[in-house]
Scaffold this motif. Structure first.
Motif, PDB file in Angstrom:
ATOM      1  N   LYS A   1     -85.108  67.503 -34.345  1.00 10.27           N
ATOM      2  CA  LYS A   1     -84.117  68.576 -34.204  1.00 10.27           C
ATOM      3  C   LYS A   1     -84.339  69.694 -35.214  1.00 10.27           C
TER       4      LYS A   1
ATOM      5  N   THR B   1     -88.344  66.947 -24.285  1.00  8.39           N
ATOM      6  CA  THR B   1     -87.851  66.539 -25.603  1.00  8.39           C
ATOM      7  C   THR B   1     -86.325  66.488 -25.645  1.00  8.39           C
ATOM      8  N   THR B   2     -85.666  67.477 -25.061  1.00 11.08           N
ATOM      9  CA  THR B   2     -84.197  67.497 -25.050  1.00 11.08           C
ATOM     10  C   THR B   2     -83.648  66.280 -24.307  1.00 11.08           C
ATOM     11  N   GLN B   3     -84.204  65.975 -23.154  1.00  9.36           N
ATOM     12  CA  GLN B   3     -83.760  64.813 -22.381  1.00  9.36           C
ATOM     13  C   GLN B   3     -84.020  63.521 -23.146  1.00  9.36           C
TER      14      GLN B   3
ATOM     15  N   GLU C   1     -81.465  63.082 -25.887  1.00 13.51           N
ATOM     16  CA  GLU C   1     -80.183  62.660 -25.295  1.00 13.51           C
ATOM     17  C   GLU C   1     -80.222  61.177 -24.937  1.00 13.51           C
TER      18      GLU C   1
END
Length: 95
Positions: free
Chosen positions: A87, A62-64, A67
């Motif tokens: 977020k 999810t973070t990637q 980004e």
């Protein structure tokens, strides 16, 4: 969003998405038909589709994925709403 009775959801459902409640629960992309019926512009729908591909199909965590979405510089306020929703999720999201 509509969920059937006896549906167990332990994570947040993404806005604008087509989501299956089968086990395991999964997201299959933007709900194009519903978005068109709601009057969203084609450009917004196309950007949402691209954001969902990065989030759900690109084999990124999810973070990637967030980004990558932000790096693409999408202009749609709906993509921004999707990113903000993810977020701010306290339970995580289904993807």
């Amino acid at each position: 969003s509509f969920l059937g009775s006896y549906t167990i959801v332990n994570k947040d459902i993404l806005p604008y998405s087509k989501t299956s409640a089968e086990r395991p629960m999964g997201v299959y992309g933007a709900n194009r038909v519903g978005l068109e019926r709601s009057g969203l512009r084609k450009e917004d729908i196309d950007e949402l589709q691209a954001a969902f591909r990065l989030l759900c199909r690109a084999k990124l965590n999810t973070t990637q994925a967030l980004e990558a979405i932000e790096a693409r510089g999408f202009q749609s306020q709906h993509v921004r709403a999707l990113v903000d929703f993810i977020k701010s999720s306290q339970r995580g999201v289904v993807k």
